[in-house]
Enzyme design. Structure first.
Site, PDB file in Angstrom:
ATOM      1  N   SER A 142      44.526  42.397  57.417  1.00  0.00           N
ATOM      2  CA  SER A 142      43.269  42.830  58.015  1.00  0.00           C
ATOM      3  C   SER A 142      42.219  42.896  56.915  1.00  0.00           C
ATOM      4  CB  SER A 142      43.433  44.212  58.656  1.00  0.00           C
ATOM      5  OG  SER A 142      42.181  44.817  58.938  1.00  0.00           O
ATOM      6  N   TYR A 155      46.728  52.769  58.338  1.00  0.00           N
ATOM      7  CA  TYR A 155      46.566  51.371  58.745  1.00  0.00           C
ATOM      8  C   TYR A 155      46.066  50.534  57.574  1.00  0.00           C
ATOM      9  CZ  TYR A 155      44.674  47.299  61.221  1.00  0.00           C
ATOM     10  OH  TYR A 155      44.378  46.022  61.639  1.00  0.00           O
TER      11      TYR A 155
END
Length: 256
Positions: A142, A155
């Protein structure tokens, strides 16, 4: 159970019931391609499989929680011929609205799904690829892997780990004919994205993301990051002094 073998090009996608995963399955679905699709939601998995078969692909589904490491490893090692493995399964968690820490049970589950299962999948499929001297592994990181976002610390950490792991694999395996790519999306429309706090600039559809990912994999790009200019800005956060990057992140709406 004996090893499953197919002469046609084969693509494995984990998290095939997610927004990006299902879009990738549809992107690769065509006659002459065998798709191995993993997901937890049986109904959604069957729905994606049916749509892919309608496009001519041969589809093998596996309902499985990637946190069941023993079952995951056993299944993967039974699939001898895999040309492309897209490690896509992922979850998210975030701090509470009043700044409460992420529940530890959610952090553990997130690390199991986002990082540990990704590493296990890569290790499970590598022996056959190395023996053949060909194959490709794509890991979903990401843009949050460049610089941790205050609202999603666990995350961000997991995606930074996936990025580092994938880049290390690429360097290790390049001389053996095994290609490894790290995919670094920004915001892609999905229930998981909708649930994330903070602004979501340059939001893409899953279909647009899947097309970009496929092109990047065909070109064997080391990092497939999008969208521009969010990917450039995220990269700058990683190279600027950390104090300045933290200030910028707060100024654009992530954190107090």
């Amino acid at each position: 159970m004996g090893a499953i073998k197919h002469a046609s090009p084969s693509v494995l996608i984990t998290g095939a019931t997610s927004a990006i995963g299902s879009a990738l399955a549809m992107e690769y679905a065509q006659a002459g391609v065998t798709l191995y699709l993993q997901g937890r939601d049986v109904a959604k998995l069957n729905e994606v499989a049916t749509a892919c078969r309608q496009k001519g692909a041969e589809v093998v589904t596996r309902q499985l929680d990637v946190r069941d490491f023993a079952a995951l490893d056993s299944w993967l090692r039974d699939l001898e011929v895999l040309d492309l493995v897209i490690i896509n399964a992922g979850v998210n968690t975030n701090i509470g609205p009043a700044g409460e820490p992420e529940p530890w049970s959610e952090v553990e589950a997130l690390l199991d799904v986002n990082l540990k299962s990704a590493m296990l999948i890569a290790q499970a499929v590598l022996p056959a690829m190395r023996q053949r001297g060909k194959g490709q592994i794509a890991l979903l990181s990401s843009l949050a892997g460049y610089f941790g976002l205050p609202v999603t610390p666990a995350y961000s950490a997991s995606k930074a780990g996936v990025k580092a792991y994938g880049e290390a694999l690429r360097g290790w395996l390049a001389s053996e004919g095994v290609r490894v790519n790290v995919i670094m999306p920004g915001y892609v429309k999905s229930p998981m994205c909708d649930a994330m706090p903070g602004p979501k600039p340059f939001l893409w559809t899953p279909q647009r993301a899947a097309r970009t990912i496929r092109r990047g994999l065909q070109r064997n790009q080391a990092r497939i990051s999008f969208p521009f200019p969010l990917n450039l800005g995220s990269w700058f956060l990683a190279v600027l002094p950390a104090g300045l990057s933290s200030l910028i992140v707060r100024m654009v709406g992530y954190g107090d």
